[in-house]
Enzyme design. Sequence first.
Site, PDB file in Angstrom:
ATOM      1  N   GLU A 104       0.847  -1.197   0.000  1.00  0.00           N
ATOM      2  CA  GLU A 104       0.000   0.000   0.000  1.00  0.00           C
ATOM      3  C   GLU A 104       0.881   1.245   0.000  1.00  0.00           C
ATOM      4  O   GLU A 104       1.901   1.280   0.685  1.00  0.00           O
ATOM      5  CB  GLU A 104      -0.875  -0.048   1.266  1.00  0.00           C
ATOM      6  CG  GLU A 104      -2.010   0.938   1.295  1.00  0.00           C
ATOM      7  CD  GLU A 104      -2.892   0.771   2.543  1.00  0.00           C
ATOM      8  OE1 GLU A 104      -3.296  -0.367   2.884  1.00  0.00           O
ATOM      9  OE2 GLU A 104      -3.156   1.787   3.192  1.00  0.00           O
ATOM     10  N   ASP A 106       0.275   5.286   0.625  1.00  0.00           N
ATOM     11  CA  ASP A 106      -0.803   6.146   1.138  1.00  0.00           C
ATOM     12  C   ASP A 106      -0.501   7.619   1.185  1.00  0.00           C
ATOM     13  O   ASP A 106       0.533   8.027   1.731  1.00  0.00           O
ATOM     14  CB  ASP A 106      -1.049   5.833   2.636  1.00  0.00           C
ATOM     15  CG  ASP A 106      -1.691   4.513   2.875  1.00  0.00           C
ATOM     16  OD1 ASP A 106      -2.398   4.039   1.997  1.00  0.00           O
ATOM     17  OD2 ASP A 106      -1.485   3.975   3.978  1.00  0.00           O
ATOM     18  N   GLU A 108      -2.814  10.552   3.044  1.00  0.00           N
ATOM     19  CA  GLU A 108      -4.047  10.860   3.771  1.00  0.00           C
ATOM     20  C   GLU A 108      -3.969  12.306   4.223  1.00  0.00           C
ATOM     21  O   GLU A 108      -2.953  12.734   4.764  1.00  0.00           O
ATOM     22  CB  GLU A 108      -4.219   9.940   4.984  1.00  0.00           C
ATOM     23  CG  GLU A 108      -4.596   8.525   4.589  1.00  0.00           C
ATOM     24  CD  GLU A 108      -4.878   7.637   5.792  1.00  0.00           C
ATOM     25  OE1 GLU A 108      -5.909   6.956   5.787  1.00  0.00           O
ATOM     26  OE2 GLU A 108      -4.066   7.637   6.726  1.00  0.00           O
TER      27      GLU A 108
END
Length: 286
Positions: A104, A106, A108
Site C-alpha cells: 500500500e 498512502d 491521507e
Amino acid sequence: MASSVSPLSPSFFSLLLILISTSFAAAGNFNNDVDIIWGDGRGKIVNNGQLLTLSLDKSSGSGFQSKNQFLFGRIDMQIKLVSGNSAGTVTAYYLSSQGAAHDEIDFEFLGNLTGDPYIVHTNVYTQGKGNREMQFYLWFDPTKDFHTYSILWNPSHIVFYVDGTPIREFKNLAATKGVPYPNNQAMRLYSSLWDAEDWATRGGLVKTDWNQAPFMAGFRNLNADGCVQGPLASSSSCGSKAWMNQALDAESLKKMKWVQSNYMVYNYCSDVKRFPQGLPPECSAK
Ligand SMILES: *[C@@H]1O[C@H](CO)[C@@H](O)[C@H](O)[C@H]1NC(C)=O
C-alpha cells in the site's frame, strides 16, 4: 495514388476525430477510469466526467476506486480538500493490493479547524507491514484551490509529490537491506472521504463538528499512467514509459530536502522511542 487519406476526405475527418478522442482519453475521464464504490450517492461524477466530488455526513462518507489495477505506475490527481472546519475528516488517496500481505502507498489528508493547517500523512506498506509514517504541513492552503498530488512507483523507488515537488522517497532496498519492496502485487487506486475524529486532528483532541456537514472534497484531472494488469493489459508498452526509470535529480533532491527541513511534522525514522529495538533498516540508508 498519392495517399489514401487526403485532406478534406471523410476518412481524414474520422482520423482527426480518433486523434482528438484519444487525446481526451489520455487526459482522464472519471466515467471511464473509476467506479464509485460506497457512500449511497454521496460520491458524484459531474461535468461529463471531468470532476468527481465526495461528501461526508454523520451517517456515511464515500469513496471510489480505479477500474484498472497497476503494477508500477505514475498517478497524478488534482484534489481540493474540505474547506472551513474540516477537523476529524480524512481525505485518503492511495494505491493498494489485496490480502493480508498487501502492499500500500498512502496519502491521507487530515483536516483541521478553520485556519489551522492540514497534515499530509504518508505511509508505505510492504507485505502487510506499515509503520512507516511521515507527516508534513503544506506550503499553501489546500482548500482554496486544486493541487496536484502524485505517486511515482517504479522498480527502483516510490516517490510522493505535491505540485511536482517530491516530499518523500521510499527506495527499493530489497537487495541491499532486505526490506520488502512492492514489485509483484498489482494495486488499485482508491480515494475516500471519511471521519476519523478519534485520531485525525491533534491526535483526536479536536472532534468533528457535524453542524458543518456535509463535508466535500473535489477531484479532477486523474492521470493514471500505469502498467495495467488483467484482461485489458498491454504490458508490452510498459517498459518504454519514461517514469519506469525516473530518478530524482539533484534539483529534485534539493527540493525534497527543503520540504523535509521546513514542513515535516513527523518522521518514523527519527522516532527512536517507538523502536526500542532499533530503527527499521531502511532508516539508515543513504
Ligand atoms: C491542526 O492545528 C494544530 C494547531 O496549529 C496543529 O498542532 C496540528 O498539527 C494541525 N493538524 C492536525 C491534523 O491536527
